[in-house]
Design a protein around this motif. Structure first.
Motif, short mmCIF file in Angstrom:
data_model
loop_
_atom_site.label_atom_id
_atom_site.label_comp_id
_atom_site.label_asym_id
_atom_site.label_seq_id
_atom_site.Cartn_x
_atom_site.Cartn_y
_atom_site.Cartn_z
N LEU A 85 0.83 -1.21 0.00
CA LEU A 85 0.00 0.00 0.00
C LEU A 85 0.86 1.26 0.00
CD1 LEU A 85 -2.85 -1.00 2.50
CD2 LEU A 85 -2.96 -0.86 0.00
N VAL A 86 1.93 1.26 0.77
CA VAL A 86 2.82 2.42 0.80
C VAL A 86 3.46 2.64 -0.56
CG1 VAL A 86 4.95 3.32 1.79
CG2 VAL A 86 3.26 2.27 3.28
N LEU A 87 3.93 1.56 -1.19
CA LEU A 87 4.53 1.69 -2.51
C LEU A 87 3.52 2.18 -3.53
CD1 LEU A 87 6.75 -1.53 -2.67
CD2 LEU A 87 7.51 0.82 -2.35
N ALA A 88 2.28 1.66 -3.48
CA ALA A 88 1.25 2.10 -4.41
C ALA A 88 0.92 3.57 -4.21
CB ALA A 88 -0.01 1.25 -4.22
N LEU A 89 0.89 4.02 -2.96
CA LEU A 89 0.62 5.43 -2.68
C LEU A 89 1.72 6.32 -3.21
CD1 LEU A 89 -1.21 7.51 -1.34
CD2 LEU A 89 0.00 7.11 0.81
N LEU A 90 2.97 5.90 -3.05
CA LEU A 90 4.10 6.68 -3.57
C LEU A 90 4.07 6.74 -5.09
CD1 LEU A 90 6.98 5.44 -1.24
CD2 LEU A 90 5.84 7.66 -1.19
N ILE A 91 3.73 5.61 -5.72
CA ILE A 91 3.65 5.59 -7.18
C ILE A 91 2.55 6.52 -7.67
CG2 ILE A 91 3.03 4.13 -9.15
CD1 ILE A 91 4.47 1.83 -7.72
N LYS A 92 1.38 6.47 -6.99
CA LYS A 92 0.27 7.34 -7.38
C LYS A 92 0.63 8.81 -7.21
CE LYS A 92 -3.88 9.34 -5.65
NZ LYS A 92 -4.61 9.62 -4.42
N THR A 93 1.35 9.14 -6.15
CA THR A 93 1.65 10.54 -5.86
C THR A 93 2.70 11.10 -6.80
OG1 THR A 93 1.11 10.12 -3.54
CG2 THR A 93 2.34 12.12 -4.03
N PHE A 94 3.71 10.31 -7.13
CA PHE A 94 4.86 10.86 -7.84
C PHE A 94 5.06 10.28 -9.25
CE2 PHE A 94 5.92 11.09 -3.29
CZ PHE A 94 6.06 12.45 -3.16
N LEU A 95 4.51 9.12 -9.57
CA LEU A 95 4.86 8.47 -10.83
C LEU A 95 3.67 8.33 -11.78
CD1 LEU A 95 7.25 5.68 -9.49
CD2 LEU A 95 7.84 7.94 -10.38
N VAL A 96 2.74 7.44 -11.47
CA VAL A 96 1.66 7.10 -12.39
C VAL A 96 0.35 7.04 -11.63
CG1 VAL A 96 0.77 5.36 -13.97
CG2 VAL A 96 3.22 5.81 -13.90
N GLN A 97 -0.73 7.49 -12.28
CA GLN A 97 -2.05 7.41 -11.67
C GLN A 97 -3.06 6.97 -12.73
OE1 GLN A 97 -3.30 10.91 -9.60
NE2 GLN A 97 -5.28 10.07 -8.98
N ALA A 98 -4.06 6.20 -12.32
CA ALA A 98 -5.10 5.74 -13.23
C ALA A 98 -6.26 6.74 -13.26
CB ALA A 98 -5.61 4.37 -12.81
N PHE A 99 -6.81 6.96 -14.45
CA PHE A 99 -7.97 7.83 -14.62
C PHE A 99 -9.00 7.13 -15.51
CE2 PHE A 99 -4.86 10.89 -13.25
CZ PHE A 99 -5.59 11.82 -12.53
N SER A 100 -10.26 7.44 -15.26
CA SER A 100 -11.35 6.88 -16.05
C SER A 100 -11.87 7.92 -17.02
CB SER A 100 -12.47 6.42 -15.11
OG SER A 100 -13.57 5.94 -15.86
N ILE A 101 -12.26 7.48 -18.21
CA ILE A 101 -12.80 8.38 -19.22
C ILE A 101 -14.30 8.53 -18.98
CG2 ILE A 101 -13.03 8.82 -21.70
CD1 ILE A 101 -10.14 8.73 -20.54
N PRO A 102 -14.77 9.74 -18.64
CA PRO A 102 -16.17 9.89 -18.24
C PRO A 102 -17.14 10.19 -19.37
CG PRO A 102 -14.98 11.91 -17.81
CD PRO A 102 -13.99 10.97 -18.42
N SER A 103 -16.63 10.55 -20.57
CA SER A 103 -17.53 10.99 -21.64
C SER A 103 -17.03 10.47 -22.98
CB SER A 103 -17.63 12.51 -21.66
OG SER A 103 -16.40 13.07 -22.10
N ASP A 104 -17.73 10.89 -24.05
CA ASP A 104 -17.39 10.45 -25.41
C ASP A 104 -16.58 11.50 -26.16
OD1 ASP A 104 -18.89 8.12 -24.99
OD2 ASP A 104 -20.74 9.11 -25.64
N SER A 105 -16.07 12.51 -25.49
CA SER A 105 -15.44 13.64 -26.18
C SER A 105 -14.11 13.29 -26.82
CB SER A 105 -15.24 14.80 -25.20
OG SER A 105 -14.32 14.45 -24.19
#
Length: 334
Positions: A85-105
């Motif tokens: 969990l700590v490693l995942a939090l560090l990765i999310k904060t400084f390296l890579v984060q997942a995002f969802s596409i909310p629309s068709d734009s």
């Protein structure tokens, strides 16, 4: 020599039972064995093998000592989960984060519900978004008030999503972020007239590689020419007739997106698996002359080369004038 006199090379006086002068000579074998056993913590060996004090003959440790008991898997599992969990939090904060596409734009490049991974490391080193990149940015000025929102999950699903979004494994249900393609950056001039292509610094973009089929570049909302200020971006969706992008927010900082609001560049579609792909920069953004700074470079180099030439000609002209004046002064008078 007198009886009882001693020479200078005499040996120690031997005691009874010490025939050869060695320690323990004449001592009964049982006594020696007992003494050896007491000194070494175990029975004396008589077969010529060495015995380590306090241990067995093979040096495995103290006699009777039990091997250290290994910790059970169930006791180590919480520690492993905590580290993950700590490693995942560090990765999310400084390296890579997942995002969802909310629309068709952003169709057909991105479909509603796609999960993209966003590079958050590059901006830490001062790099700014470039033309053609797909970027995620915070809502500049309530743009999302007009766009479709993602449905809110139930209590259980919402709790799980909050935990996973906290460590970066899922997008947040309350996210106020958008995703668009960068068309122009600070210092560029961008325009698009009805029936025509999008132009950046006078260069027409060939957008067939990413524009939604049967869409026009800007017939629904022509614009420009507009000069982009430094530190701002002009963004547009790939589904032009279904994207409320920079064109539709002229009263909100002229539709510009501050570079400081950019979360990072989306570089890969990670989910679903059958849509896994990299998000590259289309080749049309690499065409010669599209860079405003590069377009101005020839003029700047020409000016820089012309200045020394002009100064040299003026100096040469002044020197020639001085020579002529000296010649007239030295000429004989009538």
């Amino acid at each position: 020599m007198a009886v009882g006199a001693r020479s200078g090379h005499e040996e120690p006086e031997k005691r009874p039972g010490e025939a050869d002068g060695s320690p323990g000579a004449g001592v009964p074998a049982e006594a020696m064995s007992q003494a050896s056993q007491e000194a070494t913590g175990g029975p004396a060996r008589t077969d010529g093998e060495d015995v380590s004090p306090g241990g067995d003959a093979d040096g495995e440790g103290p006699r009777g000592a039990q091997p250290k008991k290994q910790r059970s898997f169930w006791k180590e599992l919480p520690i492993l989960i905590g580290i993950a969990l700590v490693l995942a939090l560090l990765i999310k904060t400084f390296l890579v984060q997942a995002f969802s596409i909310p629309s068709d734009s952003m169709q057909n490049t991105l479909q509603r519900g796609d999960r993209v991974l966003v590079d958050k490391l590059t901006p830490w080193f001062g790099a700014e978004p470039e033309r053609g990149e797909v970027v995620v940015f915070h809502d500049p000025d309530n743009w999302l008030g007009d766009e479709a929102q993602t449905p809110q999950p139930g209590p259980v699903g919402g709790g799980v999503q909050k935990v996973l979004s906290f460590i970066g494994l899922m997008p947040s249900a309350e996210e106020k972020d958008l995703i668009k393609r960068v068309i122009a950056v600070g210092g560029d001039t961008v325009e698009c007239q009805k029936g025509g292509p999008v132009k950046v610094n006078g260069k027409a973009l060939s957008e067939k590689d990413y524009l939604f089929p049967d869409n026009t570049p800007c017939d629904d909302q022509p614009f420009g020419p507009i000069e982009i200020p430094k530190g701002k971006l002009w963004v547009m969706g790939d589904h032009r007739q279904n994207s409320l992008d920079s064109r539709y927010h002229p009263n909100q900082d002229h539709g510009f997106v501050p570079v400081s609001d950019v979360v990072g560049r989306a570089f890969v579609v990670a989910w679903p698996i059958n849509r896994w792909s990299f998000l590259g920069v289309p080749g049309t953004f690499d065409q010669p002359g599209i860079n405003a700074a590069a377009a101005a470079a020839p003029s700047a180099f020409g000016l820089a080369g012309a200045v020394p030439l002009v100064l040299w000609r003026r100096r040469k002209s002044a020197a020639r004038s001085g020579t002529e004046e000296l010649t007239l002064r030295s000429a004989p008078r009538d």
